[in-house]
Design an enzyme around this catalytic site. Structure first.
Site, PDB file in Angstrom:
ATOM      1  N   LEU A  24      10.543  -0.736   3.801  1.00 48.45           N
ATOM      2  CA  LEU A  24       9.118  -0.816   4.168  1.00 48.45           C
ATOM      3  C   LEU A  24       8.609  -2.251   4.263  1.00 48.45           C
ATOM      4  O   LEU A  24       7.462  -2.468   4.639  1.00 48.45           O
ATOM      5  CB  LEU A  24       8.269  -0.066   3.123  1.00 48.45           C
ATOM      6  CG  LEU A  24       8.015   1.428   3.346  1.00 48.45           C
ATOM      7  CD1 LEU A  24       9.294   2.236   3.343  1.00 48.45           C
ATOM      8  CD2 LEU A  24       7.075   1.972   2.278  1.00 48.45           C
ATOM      9  N   LYS A  27       9.696  -4.468  15.271  1.00 46.77           N
ATOM     10  CA  LYS A  27       9.986  -3.088  14.863  1.00 46.77           C
ATOM     11  C   LYS A  27      10.904  -2.399  15.876  1.00 46.77           C
ATOM     12  O   LYS A  27      11.734  -1.571  15.508  1.00 46.77           O
ATOM     13  CB  LYS A  27       8.681  -2.298  14.721  1.00 46.77           C
ATOM     14  CG  LYS A  27       7.820  -2.720  13.532  1.00 46.77           C
ATOM     15  CD  LYS A  27       8.368  -2.167  12.223  1.00 46.77           C
ATOM     16  CE  LYS A  27       7.407  -2.427  11.062  1.00 46.77           C
ATOM     17  NZ  LYS A  27       7.921  -1.921   9.778  1.00 46.77           N
ATOM     18  N   HIS A  51      -5.178  -2.992   1.046  1.00 46.15           N
ATOM     19  CA  HIS A  51      -5.749  -4.274   0.658  1.00 46.15           C
ATOM     20  C   HIS A  51      -7.169  -4.364   1.233  1.00 46.15           C
ATOM     21  O   HIS A  51      -7.356  -4.166   2.432  1.00 46.15           O
ATOM     22  CB  HIS A  51      -4.875  -5.417   1.183  1.00 46.15           C
ATOM     23  CG  HIS A  51      -5.157  -6.704   0.500  1.00 46.15           C
ATOM     24  ND1 HIS A  51      -6.351  -7.356   0.639  1.00 46.15           N
ATOM     25  CD2 HIS A  51      -4.418  -7.449  -0.345  1.00 46.15           C
ATOM     26  CE1 HIS A  51      -6.332  -8.451  -0.087  1.00 46.15           C
ATOM     27  NE2 HIS A  51      -5.168  -8.534  -0.702  1.00 46.15           N
ATOM     28  N   ASP A  70       9.884  -6.843  -3.535  1.00 44.99           N
ATOM     29  CA  ASP A  70       8.740  -7.329  -2.762  1.00 44.99           C
ATOM     30  C   ASP A  70       8.626  -8.848  -2.915  1.00 44.99           C
ATOM     31  O   ASP A  70       9.011  -9.404  -3.937  1.00 44.99           O
ATOM     32  CB  ASP A  70       7.442  -6.677  -3.275  1.00 44.99           C
ATOM     33  CG  ASP A  70       6.403  -6.510  -2.180  1.00 44.99           C
ATOM     34  OD1 ASP A  70       6.136  -5.372  -1.781  1.00 44.99           O
ATOM     35  OD2 ASP A  70       5.873  -7.539  -1.704  1.00 44.99           O
ATOM     36  N   VAL A  73      13.158 -10.101   1.940  1.00 45.06           N
ATOM     37  CA  VAL A  73      14.229  -9.366   2.646  1.00 45.06           C
ATOM     38  C   VAL A  73      14.920 -10.184   3.737  1.00 45.06           C
ATOM     39  O   VAL A  73      15.947  -9.754   4.264  1.00 45.06           O
ATOM     40  CB  VAL A  73      13.742  -8.032   3.266  1.00 45.06           C
ATOM     41  CG1 VAL A  73      13.469  -6.990   2.224  1.00 45.06           C
ATOM     42  CG2 VAL A  73      12.572  -8.237   4.206  1.00 45.06           C
ATOM     43  N   THR A  80       1.800  -9.440   1.204  1.00 44.84           N
ATOM     44  CA  THR A  80       0.554  -8.663   1.311  1.00 44.84           C
ATOM     45  C   THR A  80       0.422  -7.640   0.176  1.00 44.84           C
ATOM     46  O   THR A  80      -0.648  -7.062   0.001  1.00 44.84           O
ATOM     47  CB  THR A  80       0.474  -7.904   2.656  1.00 44.84           C
ATOM     48  OG1 THR A  80       1.698  -7.181   2.846  1.00 44.84           O
ATOM     49  CG2 THR A  80       0.273  -8.862   3.807  1.00 44.84           C
ATOM     50  N   GLY A  81       1.489  -7.423  -0.560  1.00 44.99           N
ATOM     51  CA  GLY A  81       1.420  -6.486  -1.685  1.00 44.99           C
ATOM     52  C   GLY A  81       1.009  -7.218  -2.954  1.00 44.99           C
ATOM     53  O   GLY A  81       0.785  -8.425  -2.945  1.00 44.99           O
ATOM     54  N   TYR A 103       5.050  -8.031  15.795  1.00 36.74           N
ATOM     55  CA  TYR A 103       5.159  -6.781  15.028  1.00 36.74           C
ATOM     56  C   TYR A 103       5.856  -5.710  15.866  1.00 36.74           C
ATOM     57  O   TYR A 103       6.859  -5.128  15.450  1.00 36.74           O
ATOM     58  CB  TYR A 103       3.761  -6.323  14.625  1.00 36.74           C
ATOM     59  CG  TYR A 103       3.718  -5.102  13.737  1.00 36.74           C
ATOM     60  CD1 TYR A 103       4.088  -5.181  12.394  1.00 36.74           C
ATOM     61  CD2 TYR A 103       3.279  -3.873  14.228  1.00 36.74           C
ATOM     62  CE1 TYR A 103       4.017  -4.061  11.566  1.00 36.74           C
ATOM     63  CE2 TYR A 103       3.209  -2.755  13.404  1.00 36.74           C
ATOM     64  CZ  TYR A 103       3.571  -2.853  12.078  1.00 36.74           C
ATOM     65  OH  TYR A 103       3.507  -1.742  11.262  1.00 36.74           O
ATOM     66  N   PHE A 120       0.831  -1.210   0.000  1.00 38.05           N
ATOM     67  CA  PHE A 120       0.000   0.000   0.000  1.00 38.05           C
ATOM     68  C   PHE A 120       0.872   1.269   0.000  1.00 38.05           C
ATOM     69  O   PHE A 120       0.879   2.044  -0.969  1.00 38.05           O
ATOM     70  CB  PHE A 120      -0.953  -0.082   1.208  1.00 38.05           C
ATOM     71  CG  PHE A 120      -1.474   1.227   1.704  1.00 38.05           C
ATOM     72  CD1 PHE A 120      -2.093   2.127   0.842  1.00 38.05           C
ATOM     73  CD2 PHE A 120      -1.360   1.562   3.050  1.00 38.05           C
ATOM     74  CE1 PHE A 120      -2.579   3.347   1.314  1.00 38.05           C
ATOM     75  CE2 PHE A 120      -1.839   2.769   3.519  1.00 38.05           C
ATOM     76  CZ  PHE A 120      -2.445   3.672   2.654  1.00 38.05           C
TER      77      PHE A 120
HETATM   78  P1  NAD Z   1       1.501  -3.563   3.230  1.00 36.70           P
HETATM   79  O1  NAD Z   1       1.251  -4.878   3.865  1.00 36.70           O
HETATM   80  O2  NAD Z   1       0.533  -3.090   2.198  1.00 36.70           O
HETATM   81  O3  NAD Z   1       2.943  -3.498   2.595  1.00 36.70           O
HETATM   82  C1  NAD Z   1       4.034  -4.258   3.041  1.00 36.70           C
HETATM   83  C2  NAD Z   1       4.766  -4.794   1.825  1.00 36.70           C
HETATM   84  O4  NAD Z   1       5.900  -5.552   2.270  1.00 36.70           O
HETATM   85  C3  NAD Z   1       3.902  -5.742   0.990  1.00 36.70           C
HETATM   86  O5  NAD Z   1       4.009  -5.420  -0.372  1.00 36.70           O
HETATM   87  C4  NAD Z   1       4.483  -7.113   1.288  1.00 36.70           C
HETATM   88  O6  NAD Z   1       4.292  -8.046   0.239  1.00 36.70           O
HETATM   89  C5  NAD Z   1       5.945  -6.776   1.524  1.00 36.70           C
HETATM   90  N1  NAD Z   1       6.654  -7.769   2.347  1.00 36.70           N
HETATM   91  C6  NAD Z   1       6.247  -8.330   3.519  1.00 36.70           C
HETATM   92  N2  NAD Z   1       7.172  -9.196   3.971  1.00 36.70           N
HETATM   93  C7  NAD Z   1       8.197  -9.170   3.074  1.00 36.70           C
HETATM   94  C8  NAD Z   1       9.440  -9.841   2.979  1.00 36.70           C
HETATM   95  N3  NAD Z   1       9.821 -10.736   3.911  1.00 36.70           N
HETATM   96  N4  NAD Z   1      10.249  -9.576   1.915  1.00 36.70           N
HETATM   97  C9  NAD Z   1       9.863  -8.690   0.952  1.00 36.70           C
HETATM   98  N5  NAD Z   1       8.692  -8.029   0.989  1.00 36.70           N
HETATM   99  C10 NAD Z   1       7.869  -8.256   2.041  1.00 36.70           C
HETATM  100  O7  NAD Z   1       1.587  -2.514   4.418  1.00 36.70           O
HETATM  101  P2  NAD Z   1       1.761  -0.934   4.402  1.00 36.70           P
HETATM  102  O8  NAD Z   1       0.629  -0.364   5.148  1.00 36.70           O
HETATM  103  O9  NAD Z   1       2.057  -0.453   3.045  1.00 36.70           O
HETATM  104  O10 NAD Z   1       3.062  -0.771   5.312  1.00 36.70           O
HETATM  105  C11 NAD Z   1       4.348  -0.511   4.791  1.00 36.70           C
HETATM  106  C12 NAD Z   1       5.332  -0.309   5.921  1.00 36.70           C
HETATM  107  O11 NAD Z   1       4.924   0.790   6.722  1.00 36.70           O
HETATM  108  C13 NAD Z   1       5.448  -1.504   6.853  1.00 36.70           C
HETATM  109  O12 NAD Z   1       6.794  -1.660   7.235  1.00 36.70           O
HETATM  110  C14 NAD Z   1       4.609  -1.109   8.038  1.00 36.70           C
HETATM  111  O13 NAD Z   1       5.054  -1.739   9.207  1.00 36.70           O
HETATM  112  C15 NAD Z   1       4.823   0.389   8.085  1.00 36.70           C
HETATM  113  N6  NAD Z   1       3.723   1.067   8.754  1.00 36.70           N
HETATM  114  C16 NAD Z   1       2.497   1.155   8.162  1.00 36.70           C
HETATM  115  C17 NAD Z   1       1.452   1.779   8.851  1.00 36.70           C
HETATM  116  C18 NAD Z   1       0.086   1.924   8.253  1.00 36.70           C
HETATM  117  O14 NAD Z   1      -0.802   2.446   8.918  1.00 36.70           O
HETATM  118  N7  NAD Z   1      -0.154   1.542   7.020  1.00 36.70           N
HETATM  119  C19 NAD Z   1       1.675   2.307  10.135  1.00 36.70           C
HETATM  120  C20 NAD Z   1       2.935   2.170  10.706  1.00 36.70           C
HETATM  121  C21 NAD Z   1       3.955   1.564  10.008  1.00 36.70           C
END
Ligand code: NAD
Ligand code: UDP
Length: 315
Positions: free
Chosen positions: A72, A148, A180, A32, A58, A36-37, A144, A12
């Site tokens: 991210l 972090k 999503h 990626d 990663v 979840t993406g 989580y 996202f």
């Molecule tokens: P998201 O789940 O949409 O995106 C995370 C992405 O990371 C996905 O595309 C997923 O496929 C990829 N991913 C997960 N594990 C992986 C791995 N082992 N190797 C490679 N890729 C991997 O979530 P988001 O909301 O876009 O969040 C992005 C980042 O921002 C995350 O690190 C999250 O912790 C942080 N964050 C988001 C929020 C929020 O409110 N959306 C708040 C605080 C922190």
């Protein structure tokens, strides 16, 4: 033109960051594992000469000559990160080690997407960066939260021990198009439920609060943070201090969608934080006057519009 690696780039937030940095003229590697993406999130960028897509996890080392790394990669929604909590910890911890190792090797600047979850169920309100948090290390959210927190520790230690140039962003609840639809977070749940005329599922009594930030404001904040002087490493809160009760959010979404949905109440998940609001004084000071510009109603309208146009994905 900078060569920029964005891990979690098909997620996202990552997809919005890829789009923005690509349009600014940079050379982007989007990495990626599609946990979840999805490719749909970045399909409009595929084919651009400066956009490269890499399927990679990663938790495994990765090598590329880059100038900047936005780390991210990590599932962000409770249902996804709790589905395989060991993998969540590995993604945060081993992912940080691998990306910091890469940054060290190629002398890249690296930014960590940390979270307001490092404050746990906060006893200080609003949360400022000096607060150490109230996290249950063995609870359902710990994979989580503690993952972090460990990543933050790795970042500062690579900085002090190995002179890696780092930035830590503590991101507060962010929403917008390309969330999503089934990821279980409150805004995607309520909006899809309202559009489909299904019951709106409020957990607990709905008096718990969150402060919601529209994704474009976050992306602006992340880029400004990356561009700060090397002496500023954070952590810095990036969020919108406009705090809302969850029940209030449900009512706003029903009104904006003109939905016939009813609100129903179910049990509150264990360790669900009761309140959350960022103190953004540091961000305003250090990120060149950055502040959120998109209020909840405007942001929700854009989000509702996205989910309405992508109705097939809400079925
Ligand atoms: P998201 O789940 O949409 O995106 C995370 C992405 O990371 C996905 O595309 C997923 O496929 C990829 N991913 C997960 N594990 C992986 C791995 N082992 N190797 C490679 N890729 C991997 O979530 P988001 O909301 O876009 O969040 C992005 C980042 O921002 C995350 O690190 C999250 O912790 C942080 N964050 C988001 C929020 C929020 O409110 N959306 C708040 C605080 C922190
Ligand atoms: N929530 C809710 N109904 C839902 C999904 C979430 O009432 O369908 C509540 C959840 O219990 C929490 C808040 O909304 O209090 C935010 O949840 P989310 O998972 O979006 O984010 P986080 O808890 O990680 O801040």
């Amino acid at each position: 033109m900078k060569r920029i690696l964005i891990t979690g780039g098909a997620g996202f937030i990552g997809s919005h960051l890829c789009e923005r940095l690509l349009h600014e003229g940079h050379d982007i590697i989007c990495l990626d594992n599609y946990y979840t993406g999805s490719k749909q999130n970045i399909e409009h960028l595929i084919g651009h000469p400066y956009f490269e897509l890499v399927r990679h996890d990663v938790t495994q080392p990765f090598f590329a000559e880059v100038d900047e790394i936005y780390n991210l990669a990590c599932p962000a929604s409770p249902i996804h990160y709790q589905h395989n909590p060991i993998k969540t910890i590995k993604t945060s911890v081993m992912g940080a080690i691998n990306m910091l190792g890469l940054a060290k090797r190629v002398n890249a600047k690296i930014l960590q997407a940390s979270t307001s979850e490092v404050y746990g169920d906060p006893e200080v309100h609003p949360q400022h960066e000096g607060y150490w948090g109230n996290v249950n290390p063995i609870g359902p959210r710990s994979s989580y939260d503690e993952g972090k927190r460990c990543a933050e520790s790795l970042f500062v230690n690579y900085h002090y021990q190995n002179n890696v140039r780092i930035k830590i962003a503590r991101i507060f609840n962010t929403y917008g198009p390309r969330m999503h639809p089934n990821d279980g977070r409150v805004i995607s749940n309520f909006v899809t439920q309202a559009i489909m005329g299904k019951d709106i599922t409020v957990y607990g009594n709905g008096m718990q609060t969150r402060s919601f930030q529209y994704v474009d404001d976050l992306v602006e904040g992340l880029i400004r943070l990356m561009n700060t002087d090397d002496s500023f490493i954070g952590p810095v809160n990036i969020g919108n201090p406009e705090e809302r009760q969850i029940i209030e959010l449900a009512k706003i979404i029903i009104e904006l969608t003109q939905s016939s949905s009813k609100i129903i109440f179910s049990s509150l998940p264990k360790d669900d934080p009761s309140q959350r609001q960022p103190n953004i004084k540091l961000a305003i000071e250090k990120l060149g006057g950055w502040h959120p510009t998109i209020g909840i109603e405007e942001g929700l309208k854009k989000t509702i519009d996205y989910f309405s146009k992508h109705k097939s994905c809400t079925k």
